[in-house]
Design a protein around this motif. Structure first.
Motif, PDB file in Angstrom:
ATOM      1  N   TYR A  45       4.742  12.246 -14.176  1.00  0.00           N
ATOM      2  CA  TYR A  45       4.344  11.067 -13.402  1.00  0.00           C
ATOM      3  C   TYR A  45       4.672  11.281 -11.928  1.00  0.00           C
ATOM      4  O   TYR A  45       5.541  12.082 -11.582  1.00  0.00           O
ATOM      5  CB  TYR A  45       5.080   9.807 -13.902  1.00  0.00           C
ATOM      6  N   ALA A  46       3.967  10.532 -11.098  1.00  0.00           N
ATOM      7  CA  ALA A  46       4.247  10.525  -9.667  1.00  0.00           C
ATOM      8  C   ALA A  46       4.523   9.096  -9.220  1.00  0.00           C
ATOM      9  O   ALA A  46       3.958   8.145  -9.766  1.00  0.00           O
ATOM     10  CB  ALA A  46       3.084  11.104  -8.877  1.00  0.00           C
ATOM     11  N   MET A  47       5.386   8.978  -8.224  1.00  0.00           N
ATOM     12  CA  MET A  47       5.651   7.685  -7.596  1.00  0.00           C
ATOM     13  C   MET A  47       5.420   7.854  -6.102  1.00  0.00           C
ATOM     14  O   MET A  47       6.016   8.714  -5.476  1.00  0.00           O
ATOM     15  CB  MET A  47       7.100   7.242  -7.847  1.00  0.00           C
ATOM     16  N   VAL A  48       4.533   7.030  -5.554  1.00  0.00           N
ATOM     17  CA  VAL A  48       4.232   7.090  -4.124  1.00  0.00           C
ATOM     18  C   VAL A  48       4.817   5.844  -3.468  1.00  0.00           C
ATOM     19  O   VAL A  48       4.485   4.721  -3.843  1.00  0.00           O
ATOM     20  CB  VAL A  48       2.710   7.164  -3.874  1.00  0.00           C
ATOM     21  N   THR A  49       5.699   6.059  -2.476  1.00  0.00           N
ATOM     22  CA  THR A  49       6.391   4.939  -1.836  1.00  0.00           C
ATOM     23  C   THR A  49       5.869   4.663  -0.431  1.00  0.00           C
ATOM     24  O   THR A  49       6.439   3.841   0.290  1.00  0.00           O
ATOM     25  CB  THR A  49       7.903   5.211  -1.759  1.00  0.00           C
ATOM     26  N   ALA A  50       4.796   5.338  -0.027  1.00  0.00           N
ATOM     27  CA  ALA A  50       4.230   5.134   1.302  1.00  0.00           C
ATOM     28  C   ALA A  50       3.703   3.711   1.454  1.00  0.00           C
ATOM     29  O   ALA A  50       3.293   3.071   0.483  1.00  0.00           O
ATOM     30  CB  ALA A  50       3.100   6.133   1.544  1.00  0.00           C
ATOM     31  N   ALA A  51       3.703   3.212   2.688  1.00  0.00           N
ATOM     32  CA  ALA A  51       3.097   1.905   2.977  1.00  0.00           C
ATOM     33  C   ALA A  51       1.624   1.943   2.590  1.00  0.00           C
ATOM     34  O   ALA A  51       1.009   3.014   2.575  1.00  0.00           O
ATOM     35  CB  ALA A  51       3.247   1.574   4.455  1.00  0.00           C
ATOM     36  N   PRO A  52       1.033   0.797   2.248  1.00  0.00           N
ATOM     37  CA  PRO A  52      -0.358   0.789   1.777  1.00  0.00           C
ATOM     38  C   PRO A  52      -1.325   1.564   2.660  1.00  0.00           C
ATOM     39  O   PRO A  52      -2.131   2.356   2.159  1.00  0.00           O
ATOM     40  CB  PRO A  52      -0.693  -0.705   1.743  1.00  0.00           C
ATOM     41  N   GLU A  53      -1.269   1.390   3.965  1.00  0.00           N
ATOM     42  CA  GLU A  53      -2.177   2.113   4.864  1.00  0.00           C
ATOM     43  C   GLU A  53      -2.007   3.621   4.733  1.00  0.00           C
ATOM     44  O   GLU A  53      -2.988   4.377   4.781  1.00  0.00           O
ATOM     45  CB  GLU A  53      -1.915   1.697   6.318  1.00  0.00           C
ATOM     46  N   HIS A  54      -0.784   4.060   4.528  1.00  0.00           N
ATOM     47  CA  HIS A  54      -0.498   5.492   4.503  1.00  0.00           C
ATOM     48  C   HIS A  54      -0.841   6.146   3.173  1.00  0.00           C
ATOM     49  O   HIS A  54      -0.826   7.380   3.078  1.00  0.00           O
ATOM     50  CB  HIS A  54       0.967   5.730   4.865  1.00  0.00           C
ATOM     51  N   ARG A  55      -1.155   5.356   2.146  1.00  0.00           N
ATOM     52  CA  ARG A  55      -1.651   5.957   0.900  1.00  0.00           C
ATOM     53  C   ARG A  55      -2.940   6.725   1.167  1.00  0.00           C
ATOM     54  O   ARG A  55      -3.233   7.705   0.481  1.00  0.00           O
ATOM     55  CB  ARG A  55      -1.927   4.876  -0.152  1.00  0.00           C
ATOM     56  N   ALA A  56      -3.701   6.290   2.175  1.00  0.00           N
ATOM     57  CA  ALA A  56      -4.980   6.933   2.481  1.00  0.00           C
ATOM     58  C   ALA A  56      -4.800   8.329   3.053  1.00  0.00           C
ATOM     59  O   ALA A  56      -5.772   9.086   3.146  1.00  0.00           O
ATOM     60  CB  ALA A  56      -5.772   6.069   3.465  1.00  0.00           C
ATOM     61  N   TYR A  57      -3.582   8.687   3.450  1.00  0.00           N
ATOM     62  CA  TYR A  57      -3.333  10.036   3.980  1.00  0.00           C
ATOM     63  C   TYR A  57      -3.386  11.092   2.881  1.00  0.00           C
ATOM     64  O   TYR A  57      -3.411  12.288   3.156  1.00  0.00           O
ATOM     65  CB  TYR A  57      -1.963  10.107   4.649  1.00  0.00           C
ATOM     66  N   ILE A  58      -3.351  10.639   1.634  1.00  0.00           N
ATOM     67  CA  ILE A  58      -3.332  11.558   0.488  1.00  0.00           C
ATOM     68  C   ILE A  58      -4.683  11.504  -0.221  1.00  0.00           C
ATOM     69  O   ILE A  58      -5.252  10.433  -0.411  1.00  0.00           O
ATOM     70  CB  ILE A  58      -2.212  11.154  -0.508  1.00  0.00           C
ATOM     71  N   GLU A  59      -5.173  12.663  -0.609  1.00  0.00           N
ATOM     72  CA  GLU A  59      -6.395  12.732  -1.423  1.00  0.00           C
ATOM     73  C   GLU A  59      -6.003  12.629  -2.894  1.00  0.00           C
ATOM     74  O   GLU A  59      -5.076  13.319  -3.347  1.00  0.00           O
ATOM     75  CB  GLU A  59      -7.113  14.055  -1.163  1.00  0.00           C
ATOM     76  N   PHE A  60      -6.695  11.780  -3.618  1.00  0.00           N
ATOM     77  CA  PHE A  60      -6.377  11.589  -5.030  1.00  0.00           C
ATOM     78  C   PHE A  60      -7.547  12.047  -5.887  1.00  0.00           C
ATOM     79  O   PHE A  60      -8.713  11.786  -5.571  1.00  0.00           O
ATOM     80  CB  PHE A  60      -6.080  10.116  -5.330  1.00  0.00           C
ATOM     81  N   GLU A  61      -7.225  12.741  -6.996  1.00  0.00           N
ATOM     82  CA  GLU A  61      -8.227  13.179  -7.966  1.00  0.00           C
ATOM     83  C   GLU A  61      -7.753  12.773  -9.364  1.00  0.00           C
ATOM     84  O   GLU A  61      -6.692  13.239  -9.792  1.00  0.00           O
ATOM     85  CB  GLU A  61      -8.417  14.693  -7.916  1.00  0.00           C
ATOM     86  N   PRO A  62      -8.487  11.911 -10.087  1.00  0.00           N
ATOM     87  CA  PRO A  62      -9.682  11.221  -9.605  1.00  0.00           C
ATOM     88  C   PRO A  62      -9.359  10.257  -8.477  1.00  0.00           C
ATOM     89  O   PRO A  62      -8.200   9.895  -8.271  1.00  0.00           O
ATOM     90  CB  PRO A  62     -10.179  10.483 -10.856  1.00  0.00           C
ATOM     91  N   ALA A  63     -10.408   9.843  -7.760  1.00  0.00           N
ATOM     92  CA  ALA A  63     -10.228   9.000  -6.586  1.00  0.00           C
ATOM     93  C   ALA A  63      -9.582   7.670  -6.942  1.00  0.00           C
ATOM     94  O   ALA A  63      -9.656   7.197  -8.087  1.00  0.00           O
ATOM     95  CB  ALA A  63     -11.581   8.762  -5.920  1.00  0.00           C
ATOM     96  N   LEU A  64      -8.933   7.063  -5.967  1.00  0.00           N
ATOM     97  CA  LEU A  64      -8.340   5.742  -6.163  1.00  0.00           C
ATOM     98  C   LEU A  64      -9.432   4.726  -6.487  1.00  0.00           C
ATOM     99  O   LEU A  64     -10.558   4.828  -5.990  1.00  0.00           O
ATOM    100  CB  LEU A  64      -7.605   5.298  -4.903  1.00  0.00           C
ATOM    101  N   PRO A  65      -9.109   3.707  -7.290  1.00  0.00           N
ATOM    102  CA  PRO A  65     -10.075   2.633  -7.541  1.00  0.00           C
ATOM    103  C   PRO A  65     -10.462   1.960  -6.218  1.00  0.00           C
ATOM    104  O   PRO A  65      -9.698   1.988  -5.250  1.00  0.00           O
ATOM    105  CB  PRO A  65      -9.306   1.660  -8.449  1.00  0.00           C
ATOM    106  N   GLU A  66     -11.621   1.334  -6.200  1.00  0.00           N
ATOM    107  CA  GLU A  66     -12.106   0.688  -4.981  1.00  0.00           C
ATOM    108  C   GLU A  66     -11.103  -0.344  -4.454  1.00  0.00           C
ATOM    109  O   GLU A  66     -10.911  -0.471  -3.247  1.00  0.00           O
ATOM    110  CB  GLU A  66     -13.460   0.020  -5.248  1.00  0.00           C
ATOM    111  N   LYS A  67     -10.448  -1.070  -5.359  1.00  0.00           N
ATOM    112  CA  LYS A  67      -9.502  -2.089  -4.906  1.00  0.00           C
ATOM    113  C   LYS A  67      -8.336  -1.452  -4.157  1.00  0.00           C
ATOM    114  O   LYS A  67      -7.886  -1.974  -3.125  1.00  0.00           O
ATOM    115  CB  LYS A  67      -8.990  -2.912  -6.095  1.00  0.00           C
ATOM    116  N   THR A  68      -7.844  -0.323  -4.631  1.00  0.00           N
ATOM    117  CA  THR A  68      -6.743   0.354  -3.944  1.00  0.00           C
ATOM    118  C   THR A  68      -7.212   0.956  -2.631  1.00  0.00           C
ATOM    119  O   THR A  68      -6.486   0.928  -1.631  1.00  0.00           O
ATOM    120  CB  THR A  68      -6.143   1.453  -4.846  1.00  0.00           C
ATOM    121  N   GLN A  69      -8.414   1.478  -2.601  1.00  0.00           N
ATOM    122  CA  GLN A  69      -8.964   1.977  -1.341  1.00  0.00           C
ATOM    123  C   GLN A  69      -9.110   0.838  -0.339  1.00  0.00           C
ATOM    124  O   GLN A  69      -8.838   1.009   0.858  1.00  0.00           O
ATOM    125  CB  GLN A  69     -10.317   2.652  -1.575  1.00  0.00           C
ATOM    126  N   GLY A  70      -9.533  -0.306  -0.822  1.00  0.00           N
ATOM    127  CA  GLY A  70      -9.647  -1.473   0.052  1.00  0.00           C
ATOM    128  C   GLY A  70      -8.301  -1.882   0.628  1.00  0.00           C
ATOM    129  O   GLY A  70      -8.197  -2.274   1.793  1.00  0.00           O
TER     130      GLY A  70
END
Length: 461
Positions: free
Chosen positions: A265-290
């Motif tokens: 498992y992974a735990m990401v503690t970055a602020a919401p805006e900074h989650r976008a600095y990471i590429e995710f595979e599969p991609a983040l759901p649209e709600k999380t991207q929003g």
């Protein structure tokens, strides 16, 4: 277990990889290790602590970021006790200074009750605000009664609707600048209500004695993170930016410039805006991207000005001031018990960050002279920090979520993406936006992951 692939990236395998060595990530790692889970914490900065960062002025360590601990912040206080850190009461003896509409006045208490403040109007608006606060679900503000209506307007628009007086607007602008690093027009009413209610209401949020600003950490807040990281040892790796996380049914793979980390498992503690600095595979759901697009970090800058002694105390002043003009908007006395006098100064980035250090200092000193007299023009040292200009994960102190963001994307703050869990102070309910909230989210998410690991292994959680 580790190795290398084709002589290039180091490959490591652990149960859980944690992205971010702030209070959430370090607390989560500490809890997981105590439960026998193997952990690796990777941090893009060259230091631990996240938005807790120590500086120095006139030989005294100061908090360039997160500063205060409230009496009710039991999670951070328990951690401090464990690590041998202590508190120093925030000095607030004497009169506070208010500079508003070109007038200088002194006052005592949480909010200024003096001219040119319209006391009747301030009380009326605060009563209306308190009434709304009682309706907010801090764990899921977007599920509160009337959430759609509250999130459809900015805090500034609500003040318009209340026909707030100029002085009330000026005071509320100071609140939004220090809490969300923005103006009232930039933050949704629902988002503001969530944060205010989660820290115990407006009075508790603004108060020194018995409130959010009651105590400072004697050793600085970053020292807590440093000591916890030292206990975790080589489980914490600095200057390691994560650029991609992939996952399948069996686990996650985290890619950095120098390593590939395999984990369950992974735990990401970055602020919401900074989650976008990471590429995710599969991609983040649209709600999380929003969420990453609509929860931008605010910006806030701090300066520390040192003098031979805290000369303002001789004039019966506390060192706390509020002002409605220029880059400076609030000050506090953070002088050590024996040593120089030090004023901590909050500055508005839009009229501060774009200048060089000499001009920034001159702007601050000019306003301190207005507040505290000519002696303020002769410091022995000065240091500042502009959080909005940091090269890695810039911004602070909290997201300035605009209208419609919370009801549209708030669920994504904590909803796991497969084997990827989210933590960090923004994901907290009670104490959101504080170090205490960050720690609680780290502990909560560690427990969630441990339960999933136990279910997979067929062992009790």
């Amino acid at each position: 277990m580790s190795g290398s692939v084709d002589g290039h990236a180091e490959v490591t395998s652990v149960d859980v990889v944690i992205v971010g060595a702030g209070f959430a990530g370090l607390s989560a790692a500490d809890r997981l290790v105590s439960m026998g889970v193997s952990v690796l914490v990777v941090e893009g900065r060259d230091r631990v602590g996240g938005r807790s960062f120590s500086g120095e002025v006139a030989g005294v360590k100061v908090d360039l970021g997160a500063t205060w601990v409230a009496e009710r912040h039991t999670a951070v206080r328990d951690l401090m006790a464990r690590l041998g850190c202590s508190t120093t009461g925030q000095f607030d003896e004497g009169l506070n200074v208010l500079w508003m509409a070109g007038q200088r006045r002194t006052w005592t208490g949480t909010l200024p009750m003096v001219e040119p403040v319209d006391l009747e109007d301030l009380g009326r608006v605060q009563t209306a605000l308190d009434k709304l606060l009682k309706t907010v679900n801090v764990d899921a503000a977007w599920k509160s009664p009337h959430a759609n209506e509250l999130d459809a307007m900015s805090f500034g628009e609500w003040l318009d609707q209340q026909q707030a007086a100029t002085s009330t607007r000026a005071l509320m602008a100071i609140v939004t600048k220090v809490q969300w690093g923005c103006s009232p027009a930039d933050v949704s009413l629902l988002h503001a209500l969530r944060y205010i209610q989660a820290v115990g209401g407006l009075d508790h949020m603004l108060a020194v004695e018995g409130g959010q600003q009651q105590d400072r950490v004697t050793e600085t807040t970053q020292e807590i993170a440093k000591r916890l990281a030292a206990q975790l040892g080589d489980r914490v790796v600095l200057e390691t930016r994560v650029h991609r996380i992939s996952q399948d049914d069996n686990g996650v793979t985290v890619y950095t410039d120098s390593a590939v980390i395999n984990a369950k498992y992974a735990m990401v503690t970055a602020a919401p805006e900074h989650r976008a600095y990471i590429e995710f595979e599969p991609a983040l759901p649209e709600k999380t991207q929003g969420l990453t697009r609509t929860f931008p970090m605010g910006a806030l800058s701090k300066a520390f000005v040192a003098y031979d002694k805290p000369f303002w105390r001789a004039d019966g002043l506390s060192g706390e001031a509020l002002t409605d003009t220029g880059p400076v908007f609030i000050t506090f006395d953070v002088s050590p018990e024996d040593g120089p006098g030090i004023l901590m100064v909050f500055c508005a980035p839009r009229v501060y960050d774009g200048f060089g250090p000499e001009i920034r200092q001159s702007l601050v000193l000019k306003q301190l002279v207005d507040l505290y007299g000519p002696q303020a023009a002769i410091p022995i040292d000065y240091v500042d920090h502009c959080w909005g200009t940091e090269p890695f994960a810039p911004g602070g102190p909290h997201p300035a979520a605009p209208p419609y963001a919370s009801v549209s994307y708030g669920d994504a703050l904590t909803e796991p993406h497969g084997r990827i869990h989210w933590a960090g102070t923004e994901t907290a309910g009670e104490w959101v936006g504080t170090m205490n909230g960050a720690i609680l989210t780290g502990l909560r998410t560690a427990e969630q992951i441990t339960q999933r690991l136990g279910a997979e292994r067929g062992t009790p959680a």
